[in-house]
Design an enzyme around this catalytic site. Structure first.
Site, PDB file in Angstrom:
ATOM      1  CG  HIS A  20      -2.025  -1.033   1.082  1.00 35.65           C
ATOM      2  ND1 HIS A  20      -1.970  -2.231   1.740  1.00 35.65           N
ATOM      3  CD2 HIS A  20      -3.169  -1.041   0.368  1.00 35.65           C
ATOM      4  CE1 HIS A  20      -3.043  -2.936   1.440  1.00 35.65           C
ATOM      5  NE2 HIS A  20      -3.785  -2.235   0.603  1.00 35.65           N
ATOM      6  CE1 TYR A  99     -10.491   0.314  -3.802  1.00 39.99           C
ATOM      7  CE2 TYR A  99     -11.233  -1.964  -3.766  1.00 39.99           C
ATOM      8  CZ  TYR A  99     -10.597  -0.909  -3.159  1.00 39.99           C
ATOM      9  OH  TYR A  99     -10.063  -1.054  -1.912  1.00 39.99           O
ATOM     10  CD  GLU A 109      -6.571  -0.243  -0.265  1.00 37.81           C
ATOM     11  OE1 GLU A 109      -6.114  -1.153  -0.995  1.00 37.81           O
ATOM     12  OE2 GLU A 109      -6.733  -0.381   0.947  1.00 37.81           O
TER      13      GLU A 109
END
Length: 191
Positions: A20, A99, A109
């Site tokens: 991340h 997504y 993300e």
């Protein structure tokens, strides 16, 4: 975390903290929506110390499977850890949701994120390491609020709600998808 390509095939693994960031690779995750028998959805506000979307309201629980862990078991594991909810079953409803979202600080993300429905009969007991607050809301009110833009919600949840409402007005009657519709990296079978 399990890294995947655009077709959902595993590419390898990487530690969560290394994934991340500003160049987040596509990786395997899940989202879940917990309902009571009246069709109310459990919303959670992410802990304010979380790296991604701290303090933001979202669906019930999200997470990442461990290597070799079936996604439905990962959902149940995280519901127990984050919300103190012992659930028996997680039903797959959106097998290939994916997504990419960017926070204001540039953290990304980027998830291949199948979506599950879970029904419970017990009250939640939030883990403060994960969740700052919870709220039960009738699904129809929640969906209308998200679709109209009146409810502030996480970016993945904002993208999932239109897909979920397309499954029908009663979340307890949404059709379930078979596991063979999951991306290849998520098709883990335990014998």
């Amino acid at each position: 975390m399990v890294l995947v390509d655009g077709t959902g095939h595993a590419l390898g693994t990487a530690p969560k903290l290394s994934v991340h960031g500003r160049e987040t690779p596509l990786h395997l995750a899940f989202s879940s929506y917990v309902f009571d028998r009246a069709g109310r959805v459990l919303l959670t506000r992410r802990a304010t110390h979380k790296l991604t979307w701290p303090g933001v309201w979202t669906n019930s629980c999200c997470g990442h499977p461990m290597l070799g862990e079936p996604l439905d078991r990962a959902v149940l594991r995280r519901l127990s850890y984050e919300l103190g909810l012992p659930a028996k079953r997680a039903d797959l409803v959106l097998p290939r949701f994916s997504y990419r979202a960017v926070m204001g600080n540039g953290i990304v993300e980027h998830e291949l994120c199948p979506v599950y429905r879970v029904t419970v009969d017990l009250a939640e007991a939030p883990n403060p390491d994960e969740v700052d607050d919870t709220r039960w809301m009738p699904w129809s009110d929640f969906a209308k609020g998200v679709l109209s833009g009146l409810l502030e919600i996480s970016p993945w949840c904002r993208e999932q709600v239109p897909l979920l409402t397309a499954l029908g007005p009663d979340p307890l009657r949404w059709p379930t998808a078979p596991d063979d519709e999951l991306p290849p990296a998520a098709r883990v079978r335990l014998d």
